[in-house]
Motif scaffolding. Sequence first.
Motif, PDB file in Angstrom:
ATOM      1  N   TRP A   1     -14.364 -25.853  -3.186  1.00 29.78           N
ATOM      2  CA  TRP A   1     -13.164 -25.092  -3.544  1.00 29.78           C
ATOM      3  C   TRP A   1     -12.319 -25.914  -4.515  1.00 29.78           C
ATOM      4  N   PRO A   2     -12.478 -25.695  -5.829  1.00 33.85           N
ATOM      5  CA  PRO A   2     -11.780 -26.517  -6.814  1.00 33.85           C
ATOM      6  C   PRO A   2     -10.353 -26.046  -7.131  1.00 33.85           C
ATOM      7  N   TYR A   3      -9.897 -24.982  -6.485  1.00 30.79           N
ATOM      8  CA  TYR A   3      -8.644 -24.331  -6.884  1.00 30.79           C
ATOM      9  C   TYR A   3      -7.430 -24.986  -6.248  1.00 30.79           C
ATOM     10  N   ASN A   4      -6.385 -25.160  -7.062  1.00 32.55           N
ATOM     11  CA  ASN A   4      -5.154 -25.777  -6.573  1.00 32.55           C
ATOM     12  C   ASN A   4      -3.904 -24.957  -6.854  1.00 32.55           C
ATOM     13  N   LEU A   5      -4.031 -23.841  -7.563  1.00 31.62           N
ATOM     14  CA  LEU A   5      -2.899 -22.957  -7.832  1.00 31.62           C
ATOM     15  C   LEU A   5      -3.269 -21.546  -7.386  1.00 31.62           C
ATOM     16  N   PHE A   6      -2.377 -20.939  -6.582  1.00 31.46           N
ATOM     17  CA  PHE A   6      -2.626 -19.609  -6.029  1.00 31.46           C
ATOM     18  C   PHE A   6      -1.490 -18.693  -6.454  1.00 31.46           C
ATOM     19  N   ALA A   7      -1.824 -17.476  -6.877  1.00 35.05           N
ATOM     20  CA  ALA A   7      -0.799 -16.509  -7.283  1.00 35.05           C
ATOM     21  C   ALA A   7      -1.229 -15.110  -6.835  1.00 35.05           C
ATOM     22  N   MET A   8      -0.420 -14.478  -5.994  1.00 28.79           N
ATOM     23  CA  MET A   8      -0.721 -13.140  -5.489  1.00 28.79           C
ATOM     24  C   MET A   8      -0.241 -12.106  -6.491  1.00 28.79           C
ATOM     25  N   VAL A   9      -1.127 -11.162  -6.811  1.00 31.92           N
ATOM     26  CA  VAL A   9      -0.843 -10.124  -7.795  1.00 31.92           C
ATOM     27  C   VAL A   9      -1.134  -8.764  -7.156  1.00 31.92           C
ATOM     28  N   HIS A  10      -0.259  -7.794  -7.395  1.00 34.15           N
ATOM     29  CA  HIS A  10      -0.422  -6.442  -6.864  1.00 34.15           C
ATOM     30  C   HIS A  10      -0.492  -5.452  -8.022  1.00 34.15           C
TER      31      HIS A  10
ATOM     32  N   TYR B   1       0.835  -1.202   0.000  1.00 35.82           N
ATOM     33  CA  TYR B   1       0.000   0.000   0.000  1.00 35.82           C
ATOM     34  C   TYR B   1       0.872   1.255   0.000  1.00 35.82           C
ATOM     35  N   LYS B   2       1.934   1.257   0.806  1.00 32.39           N
ATOM     36  CA  LYS B   2       2.825   2.422   0.869  1.00 32.39           C
ATOM     37  C   LYS B   2       3.632   2.596  -0.418  1.00 32.39           C
ATOM     38  N   LEU B   3       3.735   1.528  -1.200  1.00 26.24           N
ATOM     39  CA  LEU B   3       4.418   1.609  -2.495  1.00 26.24           C
ATOM     40  C   LEU B   3       3.471   2.015  -3.619  1.00 26.24           C
ATOM     41  N   GLY B   4       2.212   2.298  -3.273  1.00 25.66           N
ATOM     42  CA  GLY B   4       1.233   2.710  -4.272  1.00 25.66           C
ATOM     43  C   GLY B   4       0.474   1.561  -4.908  1.00 25.66           C
ATOM     44  N   MET B   5       0.706   0.349  -4.435  1.00 26.86           N
ATOM     45  CA  MET B   5       0.009  -0.819  -4.965  1.00 26.86           C
ATOM     46  C   MET B   5      -1.259  -1.016  -4.138  1.00 26.86           C
ATOM     47  N   MET B   6      -2.309  -0.309  -4.500  1.00 23.96           N
ATOM     48  CA  MET B   6      -3.516  -0.252  -3.690  1.00 23.96           C
ATOM     49  C   MET B   6      -4.481  -1.415  -3.934  1.00 23.96           C
ATOM     50  N   ALA B   7      -4.256  -2.168  -4.993  1.00 23.46           N
ATOM     51  CA  ALA B   7      -5.117  -3.325  -5.276  1.00 23.46           C
ATOM     52  C   ALA B   7      -4.254  -4.585  -5.197  1.00 23.46           C
ATOM     53  N   ASN B   8      -4.718  -5.533  -4.418  1.00 22.37           N
ATOM     54  CA  ASN B   8      -3.989  -6.775  -4.219  1.00 22.37           C
ATOM     55  C   ASN B   8      -4.983  -7.910  -4.338  1.00 22.37           C
ATOM     56  N   GLY B   9      -4.694  -8.849  -5.215  1.00 24.03           N
ATOM     57  CA  GLY B   9      -5.620  -9.962  -5.389  1.00 24.03           C
ATOM     58  C   GLY B   9      -4.918 -11.299  -5.408  1.00 24.03           C
ATOM     59  N   MET B  10      -5.446 -12.235  -4.627  1.00 25.72           N
ATOM     60  CA  MET B  10      -4.967 -13.609  -4.700  1.00 25.72           C
ATOM     61  C   MET B  10      -5.766 -14.287  -5.803  1.00 25.72           C
ATOM     62  N   THR B  11      -5.099 -14.529  -6.922  1.00 24.52           N
ATOM     63  CA  THR B  11      -5.768 -15.227  -8.011  1.00 24.52           C
ATOM     64  C   THR B  11      -5.718 -16.718  -7.703  1.00 24.52           C
ATOM     65  N   VAL B  12      -6.830 -17.394  -7.947  1.00 28.00           N
ATOM     66  CA  VAL B  12      -6.916 -18.831  -7.671  1.00 28.00           C
ATOM     67  C   VAL B  12      -7.365 -19.542  -8.949  1.00 28.00           C
ATOM     68  N   TRP B  13      -6.765 -20.706  -9.194  1.00 31.53           N
ATOM     69  CA  TRP B  13      -6.927 -21.390 -10.458  1.00 31.53           C
ATOM     70  C   TRP B  13      -7.109 -22.884 -10.233  1.00 31.53           C
ATOM     71  N   ASP B  14      -7.975 -23.499 -11.023  1.00 31.88           N
ATOM     72  CA  ASP B  14      -8.139 -24.948 -11.037  1.00 31.88           C
ATOM     73  C   ASP B  14      -7.359 -25.449 -12.247  1.00 31.88           C
ATOM     74  N   VAL B  15      -6.158 -25.943 -11.986  1.00 33.12           N
ATOM     75  CA  VAL B  15      -5.240 -26.337 -13.052  1.00 33.12           C
ATOM     76  C   VAL B  15      -5.104 -27.861 -13.070  1.00 33.12           C
ATOM     77  N   GLU B  16      -4.997 -28.413 -14.270  1.00 33.32           N
ATOM     78  CA  GLU B  16      -4.802 -29.858 -14.416  1.00 33.32           C
ATOM     79  C   GLU B  16      -3.622 -30.295 -13.554  1.00 33.32           C
TER      80      GLU B  16
ATOM     81  N   LEU C   1     -12.801 -29.996  -2.349  1.00 34.46           N
ATOM     82  CA  LEU C   1     -14.021 -30.267  -3.116  1.00 34.46           C
ATOM     83  C   LEU C   1     -15.170 -30.625  -2.185  1.00 34.46           C
ATOM     84  N   PRO C   2     -16.387 -30.283  -2.540  1.00 32.97           N
ATOM     85  CA  PRO C   2     -16.819 -29.739  -3.831  1.00 32.97           C
ATOM     86  C   PRO C   2     -16.808 -28.207  -3.890  1.00 32.97           C
TER      87      PRO C   2
END
Length: 160
Positions: A106-115, A61-76, A103-104
């Motif tokens: 929460w199908p997500y198995n890959l997590f990636a934090m993005v700012h 937040y102090k670096l100006g990155m005001m949006a932070n999202g944990m992206t979650v993915w259901d990957v093979e 399951l059933p």
Amino acid sequence: MIDATDRHIIEALQSGLPLVPAPYAVVAETLGLDEGALLDRLAKLKSRGVIRRIAAAPNHYKLGMMANGMTVWDVEDSRIAELGAQIGALPFVTHCYERPRALPDWPYNLFAMVHGTDRVEVEEKRAEIAAILGDACQAKDILYSTRILKKTGLRLKKKG
């Protein structure tokens, strides 16, 4: 198990390194060690898994990155190691890891934090991840941060 010297090293470093040209030399001096001995002990602590890393923990937040999202993915499952490595190497992904599905619900198995500076930027970065995952991804979502909950690692209490 760690000995008293290792404990003192961890206690000295757990609040961060001094912001000087030779931070390990300063820490070593305060502990009565030479810099080489300190670095050797840190390498051994890391190889034994006592410590995982020494890294900066910025306040986004102090670096100006005001949006932070944990992206979650259901990957093979057969491709998660390969694709996870690609996603984790992206310059805008700060954390990337595999977790078991629940399951059933929460199908997500890959997590990636993005700012990003805003949600539009985060969504653009999420689209880049989606393009890399392609057909190997069956479902996706994003969990936006609303506040910082923790910005420190484990802290040892000083003895005595």
